[in-house]
Design an enzyme around this catalytic site. Structure first.
Site, PDB file in Angstrom:
ATOM      1  N   GLY A  24       5.086   1.306   4.618  1.00  0.00           N
ATOM      2  CA  GLY A  24       5.936   1.998   4.572  1.00  0.00           C
ATOM      3  C   GLY A  24       7.113   1.029   4.032  1.00  0.00           C
ATOM      4  N   GLU A  33      -5.967  -5.129  10.648  1.00  0.00           N
ATOM      5  CA  GLU A  33      -4.693  -4.870  11.608  1.00  0.00           C
ATOM      6  C   GLU A  33      -5.160  -3.665  12.058  1.00  0.00           C
ATOM      7  OE1 GLU A  33      -2.576  -2.834   6.699  1.00  0.00           O
ATOM      8  OE2 GLU A  33      -4.403  -1.797   7.488  1.00  0.00           O
ATOM      9  N   GLU A  93      -6.716   4.199   7.633  1.00  0.00           N
ATOM     10  CA  GLU A  93      -6.890   5.399   7.280  1.00  0.00           C
ATOM     11  C   GLU A  93      -8.081   6.449   6.799  1.00  0.00           C
ATOM     12  OE1 GLU A  93      -2.880   5.515   5.947  1.00  0.00           O
ATOM     13  OE2 GLU A  93      -2.173   5.286   7.581  1.00  0.00           O
ATOM     14  N   GLY A 149       1.978   2.401  10.579  1.00  0.00           N
ATOM     15  CA  GLY A 149       2.889   2.951  10.758  1.00  0.00           C
ATOM     16  C   GLY A 149       3.803   4.335  11.657  1.00  0.00           C
ATOM     17  N   SER A 158       3.265  -2.330  10.473  1.00  0.00           N
ATOM     18  CA  SER A 158       4.826  -2.035  10.805  1.00  0.00           C
ATOM     19  C   SER A 158       5.134  -3.138  10.050  1.00  0.00           C
ATOM     20  CB  SER A 158       5.073  -1.113  12.423  1.00  0.00           C
ATOM     21  OG  SER A 158       5.105  -0.536  12.058  1.00  0.00           O
ATOM     22  N   HIS A 196      -9.829   0.607   4.578  1.00  0.00           N
ATOM     23  CA  HIS A 196      -8.423   1.130   5.632  1.00  0.00           C
ATOM     24  C   HIS A 196      -8.747   1.738   6.757  1.00  0.00           C
ATOM     25  CE1 HIS A 196      -4.667   2.158   6.593  1.00  0.00           C
ATOM     26  NE2 HIS A 196      -3.963   1.204   5.510  1.00  0.00           N
ATOM     27  N   ASN A 222       0.982  -1.008  -0.168  1.00  0.00           N
ATOM     28  CA  ASN A 222      -0.065   0.134   0.199  1.00  0.00           C
ATOM     29  C   ASN A 222       1.118   1.099  -0.015  1.00  0.00           C
ATOM     30  OD1 ASN A 222      -1.943   1.964   0.291  1.00  0.00           O
ATOM     31  ND2 ASN A 222      -2.367   1.288   2.500  1.00  0.00           N
ATOM     32  N   TRP A 223       1.070   2.003  -1.150  1.00  0.00           N
ATOM     33  CA  TRP A 223       1.896   3.216  -1.425  1.00  0.00           C
ATOM     34  C   TRP A 223       1.121   4.583  -0.560  1.00  0.00           C
ATOM     35  CZ3 TRP A 223       3.978   3.173  -6.939  1.00  0.00           C
ATOM     36  CH2 TRP A 223       4.989   2.252  -7.460  1.00  0.00           C
ATOM     37  N   LYS A 224      -0.198   4.152  -0.531  1.00  0.00           N
ATOM     38  CA  LYS A 224      -0.724   5.538  -0.061  1.00  0.00           C
ATOM     39  C   LYS A 224      -0.363   6.632  -0.849  1.00  0.00           C
ATOM     40  CE  LYS A 224       0.268   3.436   4.865  1.00  0.00           C
ATOM     41  NZ  LYS A 224       0.060   3.739   6.469  1.00  0.00           N
TER      42      LYS A 224
HETATM   43  C1  PEP Z   1      -1.068  -0.017   5.901  1.00  0.00           C
HETATM   44  O1  PEP Z   1      -1.174   0.790   5.723  1.00  0.00           O
HETATM   45  O2  PEP Z   1      -1.706  -0.756   6.569  1.00  0.00           O
HETATM   46  C2  PEP Z   1       0.172  -0.531   6.939  1.00  0.00           C
HETATM   47  C3  PEP Z   1       0.178  -1.547   7.696  1.00  0.00           C
HETATM   48  O3  PEP Z   1       0.980   0.591   7.106  1.00  0.00           O
HETATM   49  P1  PEP Z   1       2.661   0.196   7.822  1.00  0.00           P
HETATM   50  O4  PEP Z   1       3.043  -1.510   6.987  1.00  0.00           O
HETATM   51  O5  PEP Z   1       3.243   1.013   7.819  1.00  0.00           O
HETATM   52  O6  PEP Z   1       2.416  -0.017   8.969  1.00  0.00           O
END
Ligand code: PEP
Length: 256
Positions: A236, A168, A98, A174, A214, A96, A9-11
């Site tokens: 990330g 998640e 976010e 993040g 993460s 997600h 997931n590049w966000k």
């Molecule tokens: C995500 O964006 O779904 C995610 C798990 O981010 P990260 O790996 O940066 O925690």
């Protein structure tokens, strides 16, 4: 045995055509022999077209990071599932944290999007997970149960089998704080048990449940080795070719 699936997931990153193109071009030769893992990348909307052209004929699948539940019309700033399909996506990330926490998306809205994704023929990666306070108050299972009931409301057996559920925990996204493999496995097991109670064992055993939060090369293997963890959604660490490759390789080994 369920095949591991990894989503990058590049966000809101790598959104200029040149950087996205460079990234994907470098990724393709590195991962071409990883046949035991399903690989998905979710770039920003602005570069889906570039990515789609480059990944044609490779083992990389393309995903949108979100969509609306209507085909077209007066929905300024949103994106149609048909546009995603037409540009070459076969996956879409829905719900997600976010989207839920910054943009106020509800389980009901995500459920509408999910049904639309099936109708259009996009494979949904649907995120659920508890906040830190909820975990600290011992409410993780209650929250996950609520999200499962409402986000996945009225799905058929065939639809739930096609759904990739991404657990998640919001406190791990993040933040650099990964859930331990045991903490993650406990919730994954709870989710599979819910599917078992709702749809039966045969269905529960087919549904893939990713962990997200993460994930890094140094924790990926332990997480993916858990019996109910079928890969990961990576934020990330998916923005760096080497770390994304290491994570993909770990998942590929587990599925062998
Ligand atoms: C995500 O964006 O779904 C995610 C798990 O981010 P990260 O790996 O940066 O925690």
């Amino acid at each position: 045995m369920r095949k591991q699936i990894i989503g990058g997931n590049w966000k809101m990153n790598l959104g200029s055509p040149q950087e996205a193109q460079e990234f994907v071009e470098k990724l393709i030769p590195k991962i071409k022999d990883l046949n035991n893992v399903d690989i998905v990348i979710a770039p920003p909307f602005t570069v889906l077209y570039e990515a789609s052209k480059i990944i044609k004929g490779t083992n990389i699948n393309l995903s949108g990071q979100n969509m609306y539940f209507e085909d077209k019309g007066a929905f300024t700033g949103d994106i149609s599932p048909i546009f995603l399909k037409d540009v070459g996506c076969n996956y879409v990330i829905l719900g997600h944290s976010e989207r839920r926490n910054i943009f106020g998306e509800t389980d009901e809205l995500i459920n509408k999007k999910l049904k639309k994704a099936f109708f259009i023929g996009l494979n949904p990666i649907v995120c659920i997970g508890e906040q830190l306070e909820e975990r600290e108050q011992g409410k993780t299972e209650e929250i996950i149960d609520y999200q499962l009931k409402n986000t996945f409301k009225d799905l058929s057996k065939e639809e739930i089998i096609k759904t990739i559920i991404a657990y998640e925990p919001v406190w791990a996204i993040g933040t650099g704080k990964t859930a331990t493999p045991e903490q993650a496995e406990e919730v994954h097991k709870f989710i599979r048990e819910y599917i078992n109670k709702t749809y039966g064992l045969d269905t529960a055993e087919k549904v893939r449940i990713q962990y997200g939060g993460s994930i890094k090369p140094n924790n990926a293997e332990d997480l993916f080795n858990q019996p109910n963890i079928d890969g990961g959604l990576v934020g990330g660490a998916s923005l760096n070719i080497d770390s994304f490759y290491e994570i993909l390789k770990a998942a590929n080994e587990v599925s062998k």
